[in-house]
Structures are given as C-alpha cells and as structure tokens.
Design a protein around this motif. Structure first.
Motif, PDB file in Angstrom:
ATOM      1  N   VAL A 224       4.817  -3.036  15.263  1.00  0.00           N
ATOM      2  CA  VAL A 224       4.964  -1.725  15.915  1.00  0.00           C
ATOM      3  C   VAL A 224       4.024  -1.531  17.105  1.00  0.00           C
ATOM      4  CG1 VAL A 224       5.840  -0.556  13.848  1.00  0.00           C
ATOM      5  CG2 VAL A 224       3.375  -0.500  14.358  1.00  0.00           C
ATOM      6  N   SER A 225       3.077  -2.451  17.283  1.00  0.00           N
ATOM      7  CA  SER A 225       2.177  -2.326  18.440  1.00  0.00           C
ATOM      8  C   SER A 225       2.833  -2.830  19.728  1.00  0.00           C
ATOM      9  CB  SER A 225       0.869  -3.084  18.182  1.00  0.00           C
ATOM     10  OG  SER A 225       1.087  -4.472  18.200  1.00  0.00           O
TER      11      SER A 225
ATOM     12  N   ASN B 177       3.959   5.193   9.203  1.00  0.00           N
ATOM     13  CA  ASN B 177       2.916   4.822   8.242  1.00  0.00           C
ATOM     14  C   ASN B 177       2.083   3.624   8.688  1.00  0.00           C
ATOM     15  OD1 ASN B 177       1.699   4.358   5.386  1.00  0.00           O
ATOM     16  ND2 ASN B 177       2.835   2.464   5.816  1.00  0.00           N
TER      17      ASN B 177
ATOM     18  N   ALA C 144       7.735  -4.594   8.813  1.00  0.00           N
ATOM     19  CA  ALA C 144       6.354  -5.079   8.774  1.00  0.00           C
ATOM     20  C   ALA C 144       6.331  -6.332   9.643  1.00  0.00           C
ATOM     21  CB  ALA C 144       5.928  -5.395   7.344  1.00  0.00           C
ATOM     22  N   ARG C 145       5.147  -6.942   9.803  1.00  0.00           N
ATOM     23  CA  ARG C 145       5.072  -8.149  10.635  1.00  0.00           C
ATOM     24  C   ARG C 145       5.385  -9.405   9.853  1.00  0.00           C
ATOM     25  NH1 ARG C 145      -0.919  -6.896  12.416  1.00  0.00           N
ATOM     26  NH2 ARG C 145      -0.798  -6.419  10.195  1.00  0.00           N
TER      27      ARG C 145
ATOM     28  N   SER D 189      -5.149  10.420   8.688  1.00  0.00           N
ATOM     29  CA  SER D 189      -6.294  10.092   7.832  1.00  0.00           C
ATOM     30  C   SER D 189      -7.295  11.244   7.887  1.00  0.00           C
ATOM     31  CB  SER D 189      -6.989   8.826   8.329  1.00  0.00           C
ATOM     32  OG  SER D 189      -8.223   8.644   7.649  1.00  0.00           O
TER      33      SER D 189
ATOM     34  N   THR E  69      -1.525   0.027  17.913  1.00  0.00           N
ATOM     35  CA  THR E  69      -1.004  -0.093  16.535  1.00  0.00           C
ATOM     36  C   THR E  69      -0.885   1.277  15.868  1.00  0.00           C
ATOM     37  OG1 THR E  69      -2.080  -2.254  16.312  1.00  0.00           O
ATOM     38  CG2 THR E  69      -1.362  -1.183  14.282  1.00  0.00           C
TER      39      THR E  69
ATOM     40  N   GLU F 155       6.882 -11.536   3.241  1.00  0.00           N
ATOM     41  CA  GLU F 155       6.603 -10.370   2.395  1.00  0.00           C
ATOM     42  C   GLU F 155       7.748  -9.350   2.431  1.00  0.00           C
ATOM     43  OE1 GLU F 155       1.743 -10.710   2.551  1.00  0.00           O
ATOM     44  OE2 GLU F 155       2.675  -8.902   3.346  1.00  0.00           O
TER      45      GLU F 155
ATOM     46  N   THR G 179      -5.540   0.542  -1.654  1.00  0.00           N
ATOM     47  CA  THR G 179      -4.501  -0.311  -1.059  1.00  0.00           C
ATOM     48  C   THR G 179      -5.156  -1.601  -0.559  1.00  0.00           C
ATOM     49  OG1 THR G 179      -4.796   0.380   1.240  1.00  0.00           O
ATOM     50  CG2 THR G 179      -3.363   1.782  -0.123  1.00  0.00           C
ATOM     51  N   PRO G 180      -4.311  -2.609  -0.187  1.00  0.00           N
ATOM     52  CA  PRO G 180      -4.885  -3.850   0.358  1.00  0.00           C
ATOM     53  C   PRO G 180      -5.783  -3.618   1.580  1.00  0.00           C
ATOM     54  CG  PRO G 180      -2.582  -4.204  -0.207  1.00  0.00           C
ATOM     55  CD  PRO G 180      -2.858  -2.736  -0.411  1.00  0.00           C
ATOM     56  N   LEU G 181      -5.505  -2.562   2.367  1.00  0.00           N
ATOM     57  CA  LEU G 181      -6.317  -2.279   3.560  1.00  0.00           C
ATOM     58  C   LEU G 181      -7.795  -2.089   3.239  1.00  0.00           C
ATOM     59  CD1 LEU G 181      -6.317  -1.590   6.675  1.00  0.00           C
ATOM     60  CD2 LEU G 181      -6.022   0.791   6.011  1.00  0.00           C
TER      61      LEU G 181
ATOM     62  N   GLY H 212       0.782  -1.237   0.000  1.00  0.00           N
ATOM     63  CA  GLY H 212       0.000   0.000   0.000  1.00  0.00           C
ATOM     64  C   GLY H 212       0.816   1.291   0.000  1.00  0.00           C
ATOM     65  N   ILE H 213       0.407   2.205   0.879  1.00  0.00           N
ATOM     66  CA  ILE H 213       0.998   3.544   0.917  1.00  0.00           C
ATOM     67  C   ILE H 213       2.472   3.477   1.326  1.00  0.00           C
ATOM     68  CG2 ILE H 213       0.873   5.790   2.108  1.00  0.00           C
ATOM     69  CD1 ILE H 213      -2.218   5.358   2.263  1.00  0.00           C
TER      70      ILE H 213
HETATM   71  P1  NDP Z   1      -2.128  -1.662   4.093  1.00  0.00           P
HETATM   72  O1  NDP Z   1      -2.878  -2.558   5.024  1.00  0.00           O
HETATM   73  O2  NDP Z   1      -2.354  -1.784   2.642  1.00  0.00           O
HETATM   74  O3  NDP Z   1      -0.557  -1.773   4.421  1.00  0.00           O
HETATM   75  C1  NDP Z   1      -0.148  -1.651   5.754  1.00  0.00           C
HETATM   76  C2  NDP Z   1       1.329  -1.884   5.885  1.00  0.00           C
HETATM   77  O4  NDP Z   1       1.694  -1.741   7.265  1.00  0.00           O
HETATM   78  C3  NDP Z   1       1.749  -3.296   5.506  1.00  0.00           C
HETATM   79  O5  NDP Z   1       3.071  -3.265   5.047  1.00  0.00           O
HETATM   80  C4  NDP Z   1       1.658  -4.044   6.834  1.00  0.00           C
HETATM   81  O6  NDP Z   1       2.478  -5.211   6.822  1.00  0.00           O
HETATM   82  C5  NDP Z   1       2.167  -2.967   7.792  1.00  0.00           C
HETATM   83  N1  NDP Z   1       1.655  -3.118   9.160  1.00  0.00           N
HETATM   84  C6  NDP Z   1       0.359  -3.221   9.562  1.00  0.00           C
HETATM   85  N2  NDP Z   1       0.297  -3.397  10.893  1.00  0.00           N
HETATM   86  C7  NDP Z   1       1.576  -3.385  11.346  1.00  0.00           C
HETATM   87  C8  NDP Z   1       2.171  -3.541  12.624  1.00  0.00           C
HETATM   88  N3  NDP Z   1       1.437  -3.741  13.732  1.00  0.00           N
HETATM   89  N4  NDP Z   1       3.524  -3.501  12.728  1.00  0.00           N
HETATM   90  C9  NDP Z   1       4.281  -3.312  11.625  1.00  0.00           C
HETATM   91  N5  NDP Z   1       3.774  -3.166  10.396  1.00  0.00           N
HETATM   92  C10 NDP Z   1       2.444  -3.203  10.251  1.00  0.00           C
HETATM   93  O7  NDP Z   1      -2.506  -0.165   4.591  1.00  0.00           O
HETATM   94  P2  NDP Z   1      -2.469   1.240   3.807  1.00  0.00           P
HETATM   95  O8  NDP Z   1      -1.277   1.340   2.955  1.00  0.00           O
HETATM   96  O9  NDP Z   1      -3.807   1.487   3.242  1.00  0.00           O
HETATM   97  O10 NDP Z   1      -2.341   2.210   5.072  1.00  0.00           O
HETATM   98  C11 NDP Z   1      -1.118   2.798   5.489  1.00  0.00           C
HETATM   99  C12 NDP Z   1      -1.448   3.959   6.421  1.00  0.00           C
HETATM  100  O11 NDP Z   1      -2.280   4.877   5.726  1.00  0.00           O
HETATM  101  C13 NDP Z   1      -2.220   3.544   7.683  1.00  0.00           C
HETATM  102  O12 NDP Z   1      -1.760   4.280   8.782  1.00  0.00           O
HETATM  103  C14 NDP Z   1      -3.655   3.929   7.344  1.00  0.00           C
HETATM  104  O13 NDP Z   1      -4.404   4.218   8.494  1.00  0.00           O
HETATM  105  C15 NDP Z   1      -3.424   5.172   6.507  1.00  0.00           C
HETATM  106  N6  NDP Z   1      -4.550   5.526   5.646  1.00  0.00           N
HETATM  107  C16 NDP Z   1      -4.986   4.702   4.645  1.00  0.00           C
HETATM  108  C17 NDP Z   1      -6.057   5.078   3.853  1.00  0.00           C
HETATM  109  C18 NDP Z   1      -6.579   4.235   2.733  1.00  0.00           C
HETATM  110  O14 NDP Z   1      -7.631   4.572   2.187  1.00  0.00           O
HETATM  111  N7  NDP Z   1      -5.904   3.172   2.336  1.00  0.00           N
HETATM  112  C19 NDP Z   1      -6.775   6.338   4.097  1.00  0.00           C
HETATM  113  C20 NDP Z   1      -6.214   7.137   5.156  1.00  0.00           C
HETATM  114  C21 NDP Z   1      -5.153   6.729   5.893  1.00  0.00           C
HETATM  115  P3  NDP Z   1       2.175  -6.486   7.831  1.00  0.00           P
HETATM  116  O15 NDP Z   1       0.701  -6.769   7.703  1.00  0.00           O
HETATM  117  O16 NDP Z   1       3.060  -7.583   7.345  1.00  0.00           O
HETATM  118  O17 NDP Z   1       2.547  -6.023   9.198  1.00  0.00           O
END
Ligand code: NDP
Length: 256
Positions: free
Chosen positions: A66-67, A93, A39-40, A145, A116, A44, A193-195, A19-20
């Motif tokens: 990161v939590s 991020n 990342a966790r 956000s 988190t 990946e 993004t995947p989220l 994602g972002i």
């Molecule tokens: P994704 O779920 O697509 O990607 C999240 C990334 O963060 C992955 O690499 C994931 O890897 C990692 N991650 C998640 N949890 C943890 C953790 N506990 N510790 C370490 N790494 C972690 O999310 P987005 O790219 O959509 O979101 C990124 C940021 O942007 C977030 O803060 C989100 O709130 C914000 N955002 C997103 C929006 C959207 O529409 N997509 C809108 C507004 C804000 P892994 O799972 O392996 O840990």
C-alpha cells in the motif's frame, strides 16, 4: 434492513493476514460481509485465504504494497471488478512502526512511514470514494493509534502519521457526508499482534505500560475488530467524524 448485520455488504480491509487486520476480516465475515484483503507477502495471503475458505468465509485477496501508488491503483481496480463498482466498507488498517528517538530518524524512515501509514490511507480513500458512493451506504474506518492522541516515547514520525489520520477522519466525514459515506477512526492502545512481539518480550516495559492502563492489561485484536464492525453497522448510522480510543482507558488516565 437488519441494524445488526452486514449481510450483503462488501468490504476492503488492508493488511488482513496478521494481527488486527486478520481479526477485522473474521469479524466482518462473521456478520455477513464479503471481503477483499491485501498484504505484501503472497505465501501468507494464500495461507489465510485457504483457511478462511475452509471456514466458509467469503474472502478474496491480492498482493499489494500500500506504500506504492501504482499498486494502490491496481488494488482498487481489482476490488471494483470483483464487487462490480460498489464498495460498502473500506478499512484502512495496514501500517507499521519504527521505534526511534527523533534525533535518530532518517529521511528514509520518514518517507517509509509517511507513505505506508498516511499517504496510503489518504490515496486509497480517494480511489475508493466512487465505489463507496455508488454503494449508496459507505463506511470508512481508519486504524489509527493512541500514539496520534498523546505523546508515546520513540515514535514521533509514527505519531504524526496517526495524528494526520485522525484529522482527515473529520475532513472526509464532512466532505463525503452528502454521498452517505461515514468516516471514523479507531485509536487502539497496546494490542497483542506480531507488530509488537519484540516489545512484548520486554516484561519491564509491559509492566510499566499496563500500570498506566486503568484496565491493567494489553488488548486483543478482537477488541479492536468488534469496534470496526460496530461502526460499519446500520446501528451506528449517526456516528461520523469520530476518533474512538479502544485503549483500556490509557488516554483518559490522569493519576490511577
Ligand atoms: P501487524 O504487523 O501485526 O500486521 C500488519 C498487517 O498489515 C500484515 O497483514 C501485513 O502483511 C500488512 N502490511 C504491513 N505493511 C503493509 C504494506 N506496506 N502494504 C500492504 N500490507 C501491509 O500489525 P498490527 O495488526 O499490530 O497493526 C495494524 C494497524 O494497527 C496498524 O496501522 C498499526 O499502526 C495499528 N496499531 C497497532 C497497535 C498495536 O499495539 N499492535 C496499536 C495501535 C495501532 P505484510 O507484512 O505481508 O505486508
């Protein structure tokens, strides 16, 4: 100094595998920075590092949730040893969401999202502070956000974590200005993004949402990573303490 380059700068970007965060790593690398990400999911991480190394991007990575406080401490120790005690850029991020009505949210949802999204951001800033200061030119960028700016349905806890991030953006900007550390936050709108894969499949929802976005579409990760890069450039040297919405205009729409 080249005002439009990050050559020679070091960066920590959390959540860089998807994602972002993934787009942010590529954007910063493209402008000349050296990056560490986390990342966790280890598989990946190894996959993206392999691809980036083929492309010649100087990126390293480690597993970190990161939590978890102890894992944050270990991450910043690793970063300190890789970058020799100095860090120019910290991008907070990593974050996630659980969409539920407030009446349905559990104690577990609350502590999971708080740790988190918010506690991780705050504590990693505390840990990174000496490194950012030592670099002589530090930048913190939070990925917040628009949910922390206006009321978006079914995400009250998430919104609170992002609202808290928007506030500490201002506090840290003031406290650490003397250390030549700028602190800014980007509030993205809906970004593909995947989220948000699940929500994106709901065509009715996407239509309803984009009808309120003046630019009439959702955003791409690259449209957020470019703003991160700009804020970290010497060209942005007078910007600190700001929450910048990159949202197609949804937060300023009154009636269009
Ligand atoms: P994704 O779920 O697509 O990607 C999240 C990334 O963060 C992955 O690499 C994931 O890897 C990692 N991650 C998640 N949890 C943890 C953790 N506990 N510790 C370490 N790494 C972690 O999310 P987005 O790219 O959509 O979101 C990124 C940021 O942007 C977030 O803060 C989100 O709130 C914000 N955002 C997103 C929006 C959207 O529409 N997509 C809108 C507004 C804000 P892994 O799972 O392996 O840990």
């Amino acid at each position: 100094e080249n005002r439009w380059s990050l050559t020679g700068m070091t960066a920590l970007v959390t959540g860089g595998t998807k994602g972002i965060g993934h787009a942010i790593v590529e954007e910063l690398a493209g402008l000349g920075a050296t990056i560490h990400t986390c990342a966790r999911n280890e598989t990946e991480i190894n996959q993206v590092l392999h691809n980036w190394n083929l492309l010649g991007f100087p990126v390293t990575g480690s597993v970190c949730d990161v939590s978890v406080r102890a894992q944050r401490e270990k991450l910043v120790e690793e970063v300190s040893s890789i970058f020799k005690g100095k860090l120019n850029i910290f991008v907070s991020n990593a974050g996630t969401n659980i969409m539920k009505q407030a009446t349905e949210c559990t104690a577990e949802d609350f502590s999971f999202l708080m740790s988190t999204n918010f506690e991780s951001a705050y504590h990693l800033c505390q840990l990174a502070h000496p490194l950012l200061k030592a670099s002589g030119q530090g930048n913190i960028v939070f990925i917040s956000s628009v949910a922390g700016v206006f009321a978006f349905p079914a995400c009250s806890i998430y919104a609170a974590t992002k609202g808290a991030i928007n506030q500490i953006t201002k506090n840290l900007a003031c406290e650490w200005a003397k250390d030549n550390i700028r602190t800014n936050s980007i509030a993205p709108g809906f970004i593909k993004t995947p989220l948000v894969e699940g929500i994106m499949e709901d065509e009715e929802f996407v239509r309803e949402f984009t009808s309120r976005v003046p630019l009439r579409r959702v955003g791409e990760p690259k449209e957020i990573s470019s703003v991160v890069a700009f804020l970290c450039l010497p060209a942005a040297s007078y910007i600190t303490g700001q929450v910048i919405c990159a949202d197609g205009g949804i937060t300023i729409n009154g009636f269009f």
